[in-house]
Motif scaffolding. Structure first.
Motif, PDB file in Angstrom:
ATOM      1  N   ARG A  19       0.709  -1.203  -0.002  1.00 18.42           N
ATOM      2  CA  ARG A  19       0.086  -0.107  -0.169  1.00 18.42           C
ATOM      3  C   ARG A  19       0.779   1.204   0.096  1.00 18.42           C
ATOM      4  NH1 ARG A  19      -4.877  -1.080   4.298  1.00 18.42           N
ATOM      5  NH2 ARG A  19      -3.122  -2.040   5.210  1.00 18.42           N
ATOM      6  N   PHE A  20       2.097   1.268   0.487  1.00 16.27           N
ATOM      7  CA  PHE A  20       2.817   2.343   0.581  1.00 16.27           C
ATOM      8  C   PHE A  20       3.872   2.316  -0.630  1.00 16.27           C
ATOM      9  CE2 PHE A  20       1.185   3.148   4.637  1.00 16.27           C
ATOM     10  CZ  PHE A  20       1.306   4.485   4.788  1.00 16.27           C
ATOM     11  N   TRP A  21       3.596   1.727  -1.605  1.00 13.33           N
ATOM     12  CA  TRP A  21       4.499   1.722  -2.851  1.00 13.33           C
ATOM     13  C   TRP A  21       4.700   3.071  -3.210  1.00 13.33           C
ATOM     14  CZ3 TRP A  21       4.776   3.249  -7.820  1.00 13.33           C
ATOM     15  CH2 TRP A  21       5.525   2.571  -8.542  1.00 13.33           C
ATOM     16  N   PRO A  22       5.769   3.506  -3.911  1.00 18.20           N
ATOM     17  CA  PRO A  22       7.005   2.730  -3.700  1.00 18.20           C
ATOM     18  C   PRO A  22       7.955   2.851  -2.582  1.00 18.20           C
ATOM     19  CG  PRO A  22       7.302   4.841  -4.939  1.00 18.20           C
ATOM     20  CD  PRO A  22       5.836   4.796  -4.421  1.00 18.20           C
ATOM     21  N   TYR A  23       7.589   3.841  -1.736  1.00 14.98           N
ATOM     22  CA  TYR A  23       8.234   3.776  -0.617  1.00 14.98           C
ATOM     23  C   TYR A  23       8.426   2.696   0.346  1.00 14.98           C
ATOM     24  CZ  TYR A  23       9.419   5.287   4.461  1.00 14.98           C
ATOM     25  OH  TYR A  23      10.425   5.498   5.506  1.00 14.98           O
ATOM     26  N   SER A  24       7.382   1.809   0.361  1.00 16.77           N
ATOM     27  CA  SER A  24       7.632   0.233   0.906  1.00 16.77           C
ATOM     28  C   SER A  24       7.513  -0.566  -0.249  1.00 16.77           C
ATOM     29  CB  SER A  24       6.825   0.116   2.050  1.00 16.77           C
ATOM     30  OG  SER A  24       5.412  -0.114   1.567  1.00 16.77           O
ATOM     31  N   THR A  25       8.351  -1.508  -0.442  1.00 18.27           N
ATOM     32  CA  THR A  25       8.169  -2.639  -1.525  1.00 18.27           C
ATOM     33  C   THR A  25       8.116  -3.969  -0.737  1.00 18.27           C
ATOM     34  OG1 THR A  25      10.556  -2.541  -1.615  1.00 18.27           O
ATOM     35  CG2 THR A  25       9.335  -1.021  -3.067  1.00 18.27           C
ATOM     36  N   GLU A  26       8.026  -4.974  -1.801  1.00 16.52           N
ATOM     37  CA  GLU A  26       8.013  -6.124  -1.255  1.00 16.52           C
ATOM     38  C   GLU A  26       9.368  -6.751  -0.748  1.00 16.52           C
ATOM     39  OE1 GLU A  26       5.802  -8.648  -3.899  1.00 16.52           O
ATOM     40  OE2 GLU A  26       6.383 -10.860  -2.884  1.00 16.52           O
ATOM     41  N   LYS A  27      10.337  -6.081  -1.173  1.00 12.75           N
ATOM     42  CA  LYS A  27      11.748  -6.480  -0.771  1.00 12.75           C
ATOM     43  C   LYS A  27      11.921  -5.618   0.690  1.00 12.75           C
ATOM     44  CE  LYS A  27      15.964  -5.655  -2.865  1.00 12.75           C
ATOM     45  NZ  LYS A  27      16.614  -4.812  -3.761  1.00 12.75           N
ATOM     46  N   ARG A  28      11.244  -4.539   0.771  1.00 17.27           N
ATOM     47  CA  ARG A  28      11.797  -3.897   2.311  1.00 17.27           C
ATOM     48  C   ARG A  28      10.278  -3.133   2.516  1.00 17.27           C
ATOM     49  NH1 ARG A  28      16.240  -2.964   4.425  1.00 17.27           N
ATOM     50  NH2 ARG A  28      16.511  -1.301   5.805  1.00 17.27           N
ATOM     51  N   PRO A  29       9.312  -4.241   3.253  1.00 15.51           N
ATOM     52  CA  PRO A  29       7.985  -3.683   3.611  1.00 15.51           C
ATOM     53  C   PRO A  29       8.064  -2.739   4.696  1.00 15.51           C
ATOM     54  CG  PRO A  29       8.047  -6.058   3.590  1.00 15.51           C
ATOM     55  CD  PRO A  29       9.545  -5.614   3.410  1.00 15.51           C
ATOM     56  N   LYS A  30       7.054  -2.204   4.741  1.00 10.66           N
ATOM     57  CA  LYS A  30       6.808  -0.817   5.648  1.00 10.66           C
ATOM     58  C   LYS A  30       7.379  -1.038   7.105  1.00 10.66           C
ATOM     59  CE  LYS A  30       2.475   0.756   7.921  1.00 10.66           C
ATOM     60  NZ  LYS A  30       1.133   0.030   8.082  1.00 10.66           N
ATOM     61  N   GLN A  31       7.222  -2.278   7.949  1.00  6.91           N
ATOM     62  CA  GLN A  31       7.504  -2.494   9.087  1.00  6.91           C
ATOM     63  C   GLN A  31       9.039  -2.472   9.280  1.00  6.91           C
ATOM     64  OE1 GLN A  31       5.951  -4.595   7.048  1.00  6.91           O
ATOM     65  NE2 GLN A  31       6.810  -6.859   7.264  1.00  6.91           N
ATOM     66  N   PHE A  32       9.952  -2.620   8.083  1.00  6.58           N
ATOM     67  CA  PHE A  32      11.299  -2.537   8.205  1.00  6.58           C
ATOM     68  C   PHE A  32      11.880  -1.078   8.025  1.00  6.58           C
ATOM     69  CE2 PHE A  32      10.244  -6.798   6.977  1.00  6.58           C
ATOM     70  CZ  PHE A  32      10.672  -7.443   8.402  1.00  6.58           C
ATOM     71  N   LEU A  33      10.954  -0.010   7.695  1.00  8.57           N
ATOM     72  CA  LEU A  33      11.269   0.858   7.280  1.00  8.57           C
ATOM     73  C   LEU A  33      11.479   2.231   8.639  1.00  8.57           C
ATOM     74  CD1 LEU A  33       9.461   1.689   4.044  1.00  8.57           C
ATOM     75  CD2 LEU A  33      11.761   1.015   4.425  1.00  8.57           C
ATOM     76  N   ASP A  34      12.423   3.065   8.510  1.00 11.58           N
ATOM     77  CA  ASP A  34      12.472   4.192   9.332  1.00 11.58           C
ATOM     78  C   ASP A  34      11.349   5.357   8.851  1.00 11.58           C
ATOM     79  OD1 ASP A  34      12.879   6.157  11.060  1.00 11.58           O
ATOM     80  OD2 ASP A  34      14.898   6.295  10.590  1.00 11.58           O
ATOM     81  N   PHE A  35      10.136   4.932   9.259  1.00  6.31           N
ATOM     82  CA  PHE A  35       9.221   5.825   8.742  1.00  6.31           C
ATOM     83  C   PHE A  35       9.160   7.410   9.108  1.00  6.31           C
ATOM     84  CE2 PHE A  35       6.551   3.373   6.257  1.00  6.31           C
ATOM     85  CZ  PHE A  35       5.157   4.119   5.946  1.00  6.31           C
ATOM     86  N   PHE A  36       9.457   7.599  10.124  1.00  4.60           N
ATOM     87  CA  PHE A  36       9.439   8.986  10.605  1.00  4.60           C
ATOM     88  C   PHE A  36      10.919   9.851  10.592  1.00  4.60           C
ATOM     89  CE2 PHE A  36       5.386   7.195  11.590  1.00  4.60           C
ATOM     90  CZ  PHE A  36       4.770   8.022  11.049  1.00  4.60           C
ATOM     91  N   GLY A  37      11.853   8.815  10.142  1.00  6.97           N
ATOM     92  CA  GLY A  37      13.213   9.683  10.101  1.00  6.97           C
ATOM     93  C   GLY A  37      13.551   9.589  11.755  1.00  6.97           C
ATOM     94  N   THR A  38      13.323   8.825  12.530  1.00  5.60           N
ATOM     95  CA  THR A  38      13.804   8.683  14.012  1.00  5.60           C
ATOM     96  C   THR A  38      14.915   8.000  14.289  1.00  5.60           C
ATOM     97  OG1 THR A  38      12.308   6.792  14.479  1.00  5.60           O
ATOM     98  CG2 THR A  38      11.378   9.139  14.864  1.00  5.60           C
ATOM     99  N   GLY A  39      15.405   7.007  13.370  1.00  6.14           N
ATOM    100  CA  GLY A  39      16.618   6.100  13.474  1.00  6.14           C
ATOM    101  C   GLY A  39      16.165   4.611  13.833  1.00  6.14           C
ATOM    102  N   LYS A  40      14.657   4.499  13.928  1.00  9.55           N
ATOM    103  CA  LYS A  40      14.256   3.441  14.313  1.00  9.55           C
ATOM    104  C   LYS A  40      13.219   2.644  13.084  1.00  9.55           C
ATOM    105  CE  LYS A  40      14.837   3.080  19.233  1.00  9.55           C
ATOM    106  NZ  LYS A  40      13.795   2.912  20.669  1.00  9.55           N
ATOM    107  N   SER A  41      13.287   1.499  12.747  1.00 15.66           N
ATOM    108  CA  SER A  41      12.110   1.021  12.049  1.00 15.66           C
ATOM    109  C   SER A  41      10.786   0.892  12.749  1.00 15.66           C
ATOM    110  CB  SER A  41      12.439  -0.079  11.528  1.00 15.66           C
ATOM    111  OG  SER A  41      12.329  -1.212  12.221  1.00 15.66           O
ATOM    112  N   LEU A  42       9.612   0.764  12.114  1.00 15.36           N
ATOM    113  CA  LEU A  42       8.579   0.406  12.971  1.00 15.36           C
ATOM    114  C   LEU A  42       8.411  -0.892  13.677  1.00 15.36           C
ATOM    115  CD1 LEU A  42       5.827   1.438  10.159  1.00 15.36           C
ATOM    116  CD2 LEU A  42       6.635   2.869  12.209  1.00 15.36           C
ATOM    117  N   LEU A  43       9.275  -1.908  13.272  1.00 15.45           N
ATOM    118  CA  LEU A  43       9.479  -2.985  13.799  1.00 15.45           C
ATOM    119  C   LEU A  43      10.290  -2.911  15.235  1.00 15.45           C
ATOM    120  CD1 LEU A  43       9.230  -6.212  14.222  1.00 15.45           C
ATOM    121  CD2 LEU A  43      11.464  -6.213  12.991  1.00 15.45           C
TER     122      LEU A  43
END
Lengths: 400, 400
Positions: A19-43
């Motif tokens: 749903r967040f393509w192309p920011y998140s992709t199957e290769k690197r889905p949302k939970q592994f991304l530092d969504f808010f630039g805090t230095g930590k992924s959502l996971l």
């Protein structure tokens, strides 16, 4: 609120980020991304959020095998056997059944002093629940759920949600842990709605005045679960005051959820029971690869929550979002006077309002003459799409 | 149409690419880009276009020193001393004056048998044109323009224009070369307009019926040069049939343009005359670095074309565009049924029409819900801008 060795948490991290393509992709889905630039992924944020309540060795992450390595890298103090891999995508019920069976097997092994060697020798349960192959082990129906080793309070949560007020979140989980350890209750956290959101399911609950038997001061019986409503309906829900957003955060104890699976989803429960004691042994993976794909594709909401009678909700309010849509990200983000959002990058807006621009770090954009758009660029993939049409992104991407 | 050692061409390649940002940038302006994915940059196409008419050793490229290496790489058979570097941006008149002085010096050296050593000893011309320092050299005014070595037909053209019908183009240049070698004429190619374009200057010419003395069958005296008109005016121009687009392609012989500079732009001509014989020697660069920045910032159109009396135009039609705007690129490009253009990359359009999308090679885009936009991405820079507002891009970029 204390960390307790009986507390477990199950983090669902198998989402494929479409749903967040192309920011998140199957290769690197949302939970592994530092969504808010805090230095930590959502996971990472999710795991850290539970640390004060749940010992790290009691945390399980259920995911796709493709993401196992990424999880072990992002959470260095989690062990390989705490990452449970689903060999197929089967929605939340089989995912939770797997994690439940895994925890139950660990508890049984401890409670009855079974060695891993004994476990791998057993030949499964009979239909009636007694154990075949090794008569010295107690039958499934004879399990003494009162044994201290069988006490497990479990919280199930997504790996990719946002929670702003973490202390309030932990207070709610603590309260729910205490509640489910005392009551045969399936408990869920319901979020106090702040807008007529059409992207969430709702939970209608029975308020104190209408409940004759109130097991907890602030936890109420659930009347109904409802699917995502249309706007008109969502406005009625909001006004009524009886409806909460369904957060998908569940709390129960091991016995309650084990029994709920046996009653409401026997076709799932039976499959895991067949090789229950293989959990935690080196035969776990092969067993799961055999039975998991045979499980029906069914959500925990549909399979259990909507059918069980002992379902309760703890109305909560701690700045929660499922971050399920660009819209939710837009709502949560800091906006310019013109309502523009720019994440990770430098965007300059001219005659433009209500846009959300998410680029790779360090990139720059000039955006002129568009309103209410999603503009996202990542690894050579660019999306320009109306915010109001974002539900079509999944389809666009599948056509790419 | 034959290649002739008296034919010279001067390619202006100093543009800094601000209008096609971010596709072109100051680091890699438009003329160096493979605009249409043909495997050749616009500069390479320009050089190749002249090869059948002009010996490669008679081609000069005038540019900024920052682009010298890029030019030598793109045109491997051009020599370093054929790339003339402007130490400052001073519009087209000083640029052409420099190239003219360079060609004139080479011709003089050949015509009078001067050695480079002699040239570096001379101390410049007097105000009246006689040469100081070495009395054995003939005075400037005594130059015998009839000497075969002094015959030079020069075409001046931009490095970043598009020409689709190259054979027709060369026929026009040949005709103009023949014309200027016989006549003291400043000749320009005027493009038959096909639409009321407001992005071009126009040339009004005198048709055969109104001309008493017609020096060539198809080359006509120019009545006026006009600046870029508004739409209303452009429509009048188009309807009248007397107006052509000013292509910025000029043809003249060495004597004619030398004299035109002395008459109409003496403040420029005098500066180059001071060190004329240093051209082609190792002192050329230092001399140019001294005098070039002192030249006024002035265009050849304003400085000479609009003032000279012997200006002629050859009406032409060979699929020309100055590629000066995203709009012109859009017009020239193949469009989908919905009028969308996608260059270098794969773009998928939904509810979108009239857009032009230019990404780095291999990139993909999904574009939904926008009309008539420019969407361009290059090296971490993204532009989203209405096609109708593209004249503001320069300003946006300067603010970045």
């Amino acid at each position: 609120m204390t960390k307790n060795e009986n507390n477990y948490c199950v983090i669902m991290a198998g989402g494929i980020g479409s749903r967040f393509w192309p920011y998140s992709t199957e290769k690197r889905p949302k939970q592994f991304l530092d969504f808010f630039g805090t230095g930590k992924s959502l996971l990472q944020m999710t795991i850290d959020r539970f640390r004060p309540l749940v010992p790290i060795e009691n945390m399980l992450v259920v995911t796709n095998v493709a993401y196992k390595q990424m999880i072990l890298e992002q959470i260095p103090d989690i062990k390989e056997n705490q990452v449970l891999c689903e060999p197929a995508r089967r929605n939340t019920a089989p995912c939770i059944a797997y994690a439940t069976a895994h925890i139950r097997a660990l508890c049984l092994q401890r409670a009855y002093g079974w060695t891993k060697d004994e476990c791998t020798k057993y030949e499964g349960y009979t239909k009636e629940g007694s154990m075949k192959g090794n008569a010295s082990l107690p039958s499934y129906l004879d399990i003494d759920w009162k044994k201290p080793e069988m006490q497990a309070n479990i919280v199930v949560a997504a790996s990719d949600h946002l929670i702003l007020e973490e202390e309030k979140f932990r207070e709610a989980i603590s309260k729910a842990f205490a509640f489910v350890s005392e009551n045969k209750a399936i408990c869920t956290l319901g979020m106090q709605p702040t807008r007529p959101e059409t992207g969430y399911g709702y939970i209608q609950y029975l308020k104190p005045s209408t409940v004759s038997r109130q097991p907890s001061e602030s936890i109420y019986p659930v009347k109904t679960f409802t699917e995502k409503p249309n706007l008109e309906m969502a406005e009625v829900f909001l006004k009524s005051g009886d409806f909460l957003w369904n957060s998908g955060i569940f709390i129960w104890n091991l016995q309650t959820i084990s029994e709920a699976f046996r009653v409401y989803l026997p076709e799932v429960a039976d499959k895991f029971r067949e090789g229950e004691l293989l959990m935690g042994t080196d035969q776990e993976e092969a067993f799961i690869e055999d039975i998991f794909p045979k499980c029906p594709n069914i959500s925990i909401d549909y399979g259990i929550m909507e059918k069980a009678e002992n379902v309760f909700v703890l109305p909560s309010s701690f700045g929660w979002s499922d971050l399920g849509t660009w819209g939710s990200l837009y709502e949560l983000s800091e906006k310019s006077a013109e309502g523009n959002v720019s994440l990770h990058s430098e965007a300059h807006f001219y005659d433009a309002k209500g846009n959300i621009v998410v680029l790779e770090k360090g990139k720059k954009a000039i955006v002129q003459g568009v309103d209410d758009m999603i503009i996202a660029e990542q690894e050579g993939r660019l999306l320009v799409c109306k915010r109001a049409e974002e539900q079509r992104i999944k389809q666009f991407v599948s056509e790419l």
